[in-house]
Design an enzyme around this catalytic site. Structure first.
Site, PDB file in Angstrom:
ATOM      1  NE  ARG A   1      -4.202  -1.750   0.504  1.00  0.00           N
ATOM      2  CZ  ARG A   1      -5.340  -1.450   1.115  1.00  0.00           C
ATOM      3  NH1 ARG A   1      -5.537  -0.253   1.595  1.00  0.00           N
ATOM      4  NH2 ARG A   1      -6.287  -2.335   1.233  1.00  0.00           N
TER       5      ARG A   1
ATOM      6  NE  ARG B   1      -6.980   5.974   2.886  1.00  0.00           N
ATOM      7  CZ  ARG B   1      -7.854   5.327   3.653  1.00  0.00           C
ATOM      8  NH1 ARG B   1      -8.897   5.969   4.148  1.00  0.00           N
ATOM      9  NH2 ARG B   1      -7.674   4.058   3.942  1.00  0.00           N
TER      10      ARG B   1
ATOM     11  NE  ARG C   1      -9.895   8.272  -3.507  1.00  0.00           N
ATOM     12  CZ  ARG C   1     -11.116   8.697  -3.764  1.00  0.00           C
ATOM     13  NH1 ARG C   1     -11.314   9.746  -4.534  1.00  0.00           N
ATOM     14  NH2 ARG C   1     -12.162   8.061  -3.275  1.00  0.00           N
TER      15      ARG C   1
ATOM     16  CG  ASP D   1      -9.138  -2.200  -4.038  1.00  0.00           C
ATOM     17  OD1 ASP D   1      -8.435  -1.717  -3.132  1.00  0.00           O
ATOM     18  OD2 ASP D   1     -10.009  -3.064  -3.816  1.00  0.00           O
TER      19      ASP D   1
ATOM     20  CE1 TYR E   1     -13.062  -6.355   2.100  1.00  0.00           C
ATOM     21  CE2 TYR E   1     -11.621  -8.067   1.234  1.00  0.00           C
ATOM     22  CZ  TYR E   1     -11.848  -7.021   2.102  1.00  0.00           C
ATOM     23  OH  TYR E   1     -10.853  -6.626   2.973  1.00  0.00           O
TER      24      TYR E   1
HETATM   25  O1  1CP Z   1       0.363   0.883  -3.077  1.00  0.00           O
HETATM   26  C1  1CP Z   1      -0.535   0.078  -3.165  1.00  0.00           C
HETATM   27  O2  1CP Z   1      -0.448  -1.066  -2.690  1.00  0.00           O
HETATM   28  C2  1CP Z   1      -1.759   0.576  -3.844  1.00  0.00           C
HETATM   29  C3  1CP Z   1      -2.626  -0.372  -4.528  1.00  0.00           C
HETATM   30  C4  1CP Z   1      -3.609  -1.157  -3.624  1.00  0.00           C
HETATM   31  C5  1CP Z   1      -3.549  -2.513  -3.292  1.00  0.00           C
HETATM   32  C6  1CP Z   1      -2.406  -3.486  -3.579  1.00  0.00           C
HETATM   33  C7  1CP Z   1      -4.816  -0.645  -3.082  1.00  0.00           C
HETATM   34  C8  1CP Z   1      -5.279   0.773  -3.160  1.00  0.00           C
HETATM   35  N1  1CP Z   1      -5.501  -1.691  -2.511  1.00  0.00           N
HETATM   36  C9  1CP Z   1      -4.749  -2.824  -2.613  1.00  0.00           C
HETATM   37  C10 1CP Z   1      -5.062  -4.187  -2.173  1.00  0.00           C
HETATM   38  C11 1CP Z   1      -6.258  -4.427  -1.329  1.00  0.00           C
HETATM   39  N2  1CP Z   1      -7.494  -3.806  -1.347  1.00  0.00           N
HETATM   40  C12 1CP Z   1      -6.326  -5.474  -0.367  1.00  0.00           C
HETATM   41  C13 1CP Z   1      -5.207  -6.489  -0.126  1.00  0.00           C
HETATM   42  C14 1CP Z   1      -4.123  -5.925   0.733  1.00  0.00           C
HETATM   43  C15 1CP Z   1      -4.495  -5.669   2.178  1.00  0.00           C
HETATM   44  O3  1CP Z   1      -4.912  -6.613   2.864  1.00  0.00           O
HETATM   45  O4  1CP Z   1      -4.316  -4.516   2.576  1.00  0.00           O
HETATM   46  C16 1CP Z   1      -7.594  -5.442   0.218  1.00  0.00           C
HETATM   47  C17 1CP Z   1      -8.126  -6.364   1.306  1.00  0.00           C
HETATM   48  C18 1CP Z   1      -8.334  -4.382  -0.412  1.00  0.00           C
HETATM   49  C19 1CP Z   1      -9.754  -4.002  -0.168  1.00  0.00           C
HETATM   50  C20 1CP Z   1      -9.847  -2.576   0.213  1.00  0.00           C
HETATM   51  N3  1CP Z   1      -9.698  -1.549  -0.680  1.00  0.00           N
HETATM   52  C21 1CP Z   1     -10.004  -2.014   1.510  1.00  0.00           C
HETATM   53  C22 1CP Z   1     -10.140  -2.804   2.817  1.00  0.00           C
HETATM   54  C23 1CP Z   1     -11.589  -2.925   3.158  1.00  0.00           C
HETATM   55  C24 1CP Z   1     -11.898  -3.643   4.472  1.00  0.00           C
HETATM   56  O5  1CP Z   1     -12.613  -3.029   5.258  1.00  0.00           O
HETATM   57  O6  1CP Z   1     -11.471  -4.785   4.680  1.00  0.00           O
HETATM   58  C25 1CP Z   1      -9.981  -0.617   1.372  1.00  0.00           C
HETATM   59  C26 1CP Z   1     -10.156   0.424   2.428  1.00  0.00           C
HETATM   60  C27 1CP Z   1      -9.764  -0.349  -0.023  1.00  0.00           C
HETATM   61  C28 1CP Z   1      -9.648   0.986  -0.672  1.00  0.00           C
HETATM   62  C29 1CP Z   1      -8.302   1.334  -1.117  1.00  0.00           C
HETATM   63  N4  1CP Z   1      -7.530   0.559  -1.964  1.00  0.00           N
HETATM   64  C30 1CP Z   1      -6.348   1.218  -2.236  1.00  0.00           C
HETATM   65  C31 1CP Z   1      -6.385   2.464  -1.512  1.00  0.00           C
HETATM   66  C32 1CP Z   1      -5.298   3.509  -1.542  1.00  0.00           C
HETATM   67  C33 1CP Z   1      -7.589   2.522  -0.815  1.00  0.00           C
HETATM   68  C34 1CP Z   1      -8.093   3.657   0.073  1.00  0.00           C
HETATM   69  C35 1CP Z   1      -9.148   4.458  -0.612  1.00  0.00           C
HETATM   70  C36 1CP Z   1      -8.767   5.856  -0.967  1.00  0.00           C
HETATM   71  O7  1CP Z   1      -7.625   6.269  -0.977  1.00  0.00           O
HETATM   72  O8  1CP Z   1      -9.699   6.637  -1.260  1.00  0.00           O
END
Ligand code: 1CP
Length: 349
Positions: A32, A36, A45, A82, A158
């Site tokens: 990640r 943010r 964003r 994502d 999910y």
């Molecule tokens: O640098 C990077 O890694 C950016 C790319 C990336 C990746 C590899 C994002 C951007 N998401 C992910 C993977 C991801 N997404 C996972 C696997 C890794 C982990 O366990 O952290 C999972 C479970 C998600 C699902 C997801 N997407 C969640 C979790 C939800 C939950 O409650 O369980 C969330 C909050 C997101 C949104 C998201 N994805 C990525 C970002 C930067 C964000 C935040 C949203 C934003 O910035 O507005």
């Protein structure tokens, strides 16, 4: 006529580490790393009101991918996207509510499952491949490019709950109650993930990481069936079509199942989670596989002496074998930038 000098085997330290080489200092990137905690990401964003729109905009997603490389010079860039673009491309709409995480129409039964497409709609994912194409032309020579997908179990969890949950109880209940239906969903996700990763590789990533963030909630037999076997099939499917691609698997929190996972699944590196015992890993895992990890994201957030001593401990315990420095899970949005800088100073010496 002058002939070009032969290139070294790999000009990218991460590819050397994935080939099993022990390097004088480990290459480093962070899960990640685009996100943010970076002010420049928050600014970018804010130009888009939907996270999915952001992911499907090659201009925005490519800039977000490059931001952490420009700021910190990490050894790898990870595609900004994502794991939930796969459900979207299977016909299940995904949205992100401000501050609340993902929302999908939950799949509760056979009728819900039957609403999914038979196959992944790769046309819908064209902007992701376009993002890869743009980024690869911008990366410094020594920086590797990582694509990714969620593992079928994590993505299915999910799709069934329709949101994030603390323990994936809805998906576990679904899998225990309706194993045949669940198998269909997992099978669909296996094929979709292979097609998606192969296209990412064709577009220009050299490595793919498979995130099974929720593998650790499953008991043994369910872990084998819903986490290990699908990842095994994805790794086989990807390697059959792209033998040069490198695969990192991150079956998070599976503790003693790690050994069985490695016995069965042909990957190039194993992502460690925060609580994996690094001394045990050095003794029993690194002799056969490159590992990646596993600084606690909360230690990075804390900073100070505890950050320095934890980074040094991990370097001391894992640097004798093939190793890529990373976190044990994604970086937290409130992590101060200076702590990332300090971590890099300690690693780079
Ligand atoms: O640098 C990077 O890694 C950016 C790319 C990336 C990746 C590899 C994002 C951007 N998401 C992910 C993977 C991801 N997404 C996972 C696997 C890794 C982990 O366990 O952290 C999972 C479970 C998600 C699902 C997801 N997407 C969640 C979790 C939800 C939950 O409650 O369980 C969330 C909050 C997101 C949104 C998201 N994805 C990525 C970002 C930067 C964000 C935040 C949203 C934003 O910035 O507005």
């Amino acid at each position: 006529m002058t002939l070009p000098l032969p290139k070294p085997l790999n000009s990218k330290p991460i590819l050397d580490a994935l080939a099993g080489k022990v390097l004088p200092r480990p290459p480093v990137w962070l899960m990640r790393q685009a996100g943010r905690y970076l002010p420049e990401y928050r600014e970018l964003r804010a130009t888009s009101d939907s996270f999915m729109h952001f992911c499907f905009s090659p201009d925005l997603a490519s800039r977000a991918t490059l931001q952490p490389i420009e700021r910190f010079g990490f050894d790898a860039a990870i595609l900004f996207s994502d794991i939930l673009v796969i459900p979207e491309a299977l016909g299940q709409k995904v949205s992100f509510e401000q501050g609340e995480g993902p929302r999908l129409q939950p799949i509760g039964d056979a009728a819900g499952l039957s609403r999914l497409h038979d196959q992944i709609d790769l046309k819908l994912l064209e902007p992701v491949f376009e993002t890869i194409d743009r980024v690869k032309g911008e990366l410094p020579d020594a920086v590797a490019f990582i694509g990714f997908c969620g593992a079928p179990w994590t993505v299915a969890s999910y799709m069934i709950a329709g949101k994030g949950t603390p323990d994936q109880a809805p998906a576990r209940l679904f899998a225990y109650r309706y194993p045949e239906l669940f198998e269909k969903l997992i099978g669909k996700l296996v094929s979709a993930s292979i097609d998606y990763l192969v296209r990412q590789i064709a577009a220009g990533v050299e490595i793919v990481q498979i995130f099974d963030s929720w593998a650790g909630v499953l008991p043994g037999p369910a872990f084998r069936k819903w986490s290990l076997e699908p990842i095994l099939k994805i790794a086989q499917g990807v390697k059959a079509k792209c033998p040069d691609a490198r695969i990192i698997a991150f079956p998070r929190g599976v503790a003693t199942h790690l050994m069985e996972f490695l016995d069965c699944v042909d990957i190039d590196a194993l992502g460690l989670n925060t609580s994996d015992n690094t001394r045990w890993v050095a003794q029993y895992i690194q002799g056969r596989k490159t590992v990646q990890g596993n600084l606690d994201p909360l230690v990075l957030l804390t900073g100070g002496d505890s950050l320095e001593s934890e980074v040094r401990r991990i370097l001391y315990e894992l640097s004798a074998g093939p190793f890529i420095f990373n976190l044990g899970h994604g970086i937290l949005p409130s992590t101060p930038i200076e702590h990332v800088e300090k971590m890099l100073r300690v690693i780079r010496g």
